[in-house]
Design an enzyme around this catalytic site. Sequence first.
Site, PDB file in Angstrom:
ATOM      1  NE  ARG A 279      70.487 125.309  89.613  1.00 34.23           N
ATOM      2  CZ  ARG A 279      70.614 126.512  90.413  1.00 34.23           C
ATOM      3  NH1 ARG A 279      71.321 127.495  90.159  1.00 34.23           N
ATOM      4  NH2 ARG A 279      69.743 126.841  91.421  1.00 34.23           N
TER       5      ARG A 279
ATOM      6  CG  ASP B 232      67.990 130.153  90.115  1.00 34.41           C
ATOM      7  OD1 ASP B 232      67.336 129.308  90.247  1.00 34.41           O
ATOM      8  OD2 ASP B 232      68.117 130.745  91.013  1.00 34.41           O
TER       9      ASP B 232
ATOM     10  CE  LYS C 194      58.575 106.996  90.038  1.00 37.85           C
ATOM     11  NZ  LYS C 194      59.722 106.463  89.464  1.00 37.85           N
TER      12      LYS C 194
ATOM     13  CD  GLU D  53      64.175  98.249  87.203  1.00 37.54           C
ATOM     14  OE1 GLU D  53      64.406  99.033  86.180  1.00 37.54           O
ATOM     15  OE2 GLU D  53      63.619  98.614  88.248  1.00 37.54           O
TER      16      GLU D  53
ATOM     17  CG  ASP E 144      62.098 103.975  92.139  1.00 36.27           C
ATOM     18  OD1 ASP E 144      61.999 105.188  91.755  1.00 36.27           O
ATOM     19  OD2 ASP E 144      62.709 103.060  91.396  1.00 36.27           O
TER      20      ASP E 144
ATOM     21  CG  HIS F  76      56.341 102.579  87.350  1.00 32.57           C
ATOM     22  ND1 HIS F  76      56.024 103.830  86.764  1.00 32.57           N
ATOM     23  CD2 HIS F  76      57.452 102.582  87.460  1.00 32.57           C
ATOM     24  CE1 HIS F  76      57.130 104.726  86.576  1.00 32.57           C
ATOM     25  NE2 HIS F  76      58.003 104.091  87.002  1.00 32.57           N
TER      26      HIS F  76
ATOM     27  CE  LYS G 176      65.669 100.012  90.814  1.00 30.76           C
ATOM     28  NZ  LYS G 176      65.049 100.465  89.462  1.00 30.76           N
TER      29      LYS G 176
HETATM   30  C1  BG6 Z   1      61.584 104.504  87.121  1.00 29.31           C
HETATM   31  C2  BG6 Z   1      62.352 104.085  88.144  1.00 29.31           C
HETATM   32  O1  BG6 Z   1      60.423 105.083  87.155  1.00 29.31           O
HETATM   33  O2  BG6 Z   1      61.366 103.255  86.375  1.00 29.31           O
HETATM   34  C3  BG6 Z   1      63.465 103.408  88.030  1.00 29.31           C
HETATM   35  O3  BG6 Z   1      62.492 105.289  89.143  1.00 29.31           O
HETATM   36  C4  BG6 Z   1      63.261 102.279  87.241  1.00 29.31           C
HETATM   37  O4  BG6 Z   1      64.015 102.983  89.358  1.00 29.31           O
HETATM   38  C5  BG6 Z   1      62.149 102.547  85.864  1.00 29.31           C
HETATM   39  O5  BG6 Z   1      64.622 101.335  86.765  1.00 29.31           O
HETATM   40  C6  BG6 Z   1      61.721 101.292  85.044  1.00 29.31           C
HETATM   41  O6  BG6 Z   1      61.313 101.699  83.945  1.00 29.31           O
HETATM   42  P1  BG6 Z   1      61.411 100.541  82.617  1.00 29.31           P
HETATM   43  O7  BG6 Z   1      60.520 101.395  81.654  1.00 29.31           O
HETATM   44  O8  BG6 Z   1      62.632 100.412  82.110  1.00 29.31           O
HETATM   45  O9  BG6 Z   1      60.501  99.541  83.146  1.00 29.31           O
END
Ligand code: BG6
Length: 485
Positions: free
Chosen positions: A42, A86, A139, A207, A226, A231, A329
Amino acid sequence: MAALVLFGGGGDLAMRMLLPSLYFLEHDGLLADGLKIIGAARSDESRDEYVAKVRASVEGKAKADDAWSDEAWSRMEARLDYLAVDATSAESLKPLKDKVGDGACTSFLAVSPSLYARIVTAMRAAGLAEADDRVVLEKPVGRDLETFREIDDAVADAFSEQQVFRIDHYLGKETVQNLIALRFGNTIFEPLWNNLSIDHVQITVGETVGVGDRWPYYDEYGALRDMLQNHMLQLLCLVAMEPPSDLDPDSVRNEKVKVLRSLRPVTHEEAERVTVRGQYVAGTVEGKPAKGYDEERGAASDTETFVAIRADIDNWRWAGVPFFMRTGKRLPEKRTEIVIQFKPLPHSIFDNDRGQVQANRLVIALQPEEDISLSVMNKKPGLDQRMQLQPIQMSLSWGQNDKESRPPRRRIAYERLLLDALNGDSTLFVRRDEAEQAWKWVDEVSDAWEGAAFKPKDYAAGTWGPQEAQYLLSRTGRQWNTGDA
Ligand code: BG6
C-alpha cells in the site's frame, strides 16, 4: 517464471524472511535469469526507496553470514521493482499486470489472511491468475475449518489446486527434510519404526520469545492454532506416515492425509486427561525479567500461550504409541526437537543394572542446532568387575560427524520453499485436504475446551509450562526429554 510478486512486499515477513532468502538464492546463483521480483504494497514509495529498504534488511543478515557480495546484490537490485497497490482492487492491480508482462507469475501473499479472498478475486480479474500463474499462501489460512474453507473456496475460484502453494515454513527446514532421508534412505530404521519397538514420540517446539506486539493476531489464535495446527502436525505426519511410493507431491501428501485422518478425536471427557493449556505470567527468561501475557496485552485474556497434547494415531503401525506434543512462548530455551523413544530392554543381563541401561532414543533436533542423534548404550572403559554401562550419543547427520560437508551457513527455510514454488514443486507444501483434516482435529480440541475447567493454567515465564504438562507424561511413567545427554 517471469515474475515473483510479493504482496505485502514492505511488511515484516517480506523484509525479515522473503527478501533475505531471495538474496541468498541470488548469491548462490539459483534464481532464473530474467526473473523479476516485484514488491507490491500500500505504501506510496518509489522504486529507489523500496530498493534501499530491501538492501538495509538484506545486507546485515548477509554480512553476518559472510555471504555479502556487491555483485550478487547488483544482480538482485536489477530484478527489483515496486508498485504501490490496493491489492483488493482489480483496477489497482492492472498496472502490476503490465509490469509482469505476458510471462507467468508467482504471487506470494505476505499479507493478513483476512485479505486473501478479496486479493485473489482481484488478481483473477486483473489477469494475474492465468493457467501458468501460481499463488503462495502464508499460514494461517483461516481460524478454523469453516473460515479455512471460506477463504480457500475463493482461492479455488481463481486458481486450480496445482497452482496453490500453502506454506508451512517448517517443511523448508533442512532437518525436517533430513527426516525423510533418514526414514526412507536407510533400511535400518523402517523395521523398527512401529509400535513393536517404539514406546512413544515427543515433539517439542519451545520458544523463549513472548507474544509482544503480535498479540492482536496471537490473541485470536493461541498456541493451538498458531503452532500445533500446522508446524507440529506436519512434523507428526512426517514421523508417522507410511512410506510413499515416490517423492511425487501427491504421493507424499496422500500419506500425510492418512495420518491426519487416523488421529483420534479429543472429546470433552478426554480433554482434561490428554490436553494442557497454559498462559505465561511474569517470570525470568534467560536471566531477564519477563512480563506476563496479560500485562503485555494490557487486559485479561483466555488465550493459551502453551499447549501440550497427547495424540493417538489409530492405525496398525501406531496403536498404543502416544505422540506427545508441546509448544509454548516464554519457555526456558528455544528448542525444537522430535524424540523417538524406543522401548526399554525386555530383560537386562547386567546384574548391577540399577536403571543404568537407558532405552535408545533418537533425537531429531531442529533448533537451536540441527542434528540427528541416536543414544546407544556402551561399556564404560575400565576394569570394573561388573560391567558398567553408559549412554553415548551418535550423530547421524552432518551436525557433528563431518564438519567439512557442513553447509557454510544455516539456510532460511523460505529459501527452499521459494525455490520450489518458483519451480512448481509442491511436495513441501500443504494440500487442501491436508489443511482441512488438520483443522478438523484442531477444531475438535478447541471445542472440547469449552467450559471453565479449560481456562489456561498459569506458568511462570521461563518454565516448561504448567505442572500438568509434566503430569501428562509422568502419569504414564514417562518424562519429557530434558535435552541433557
Ligand atoms: C510462526 C508462528 O509460524 O512460527 C510464530 O506464527 C512462531 O508464533 C514461529 O514464533 C516459529 O518459527 P521458528 O522457525 O522460529 O521455529
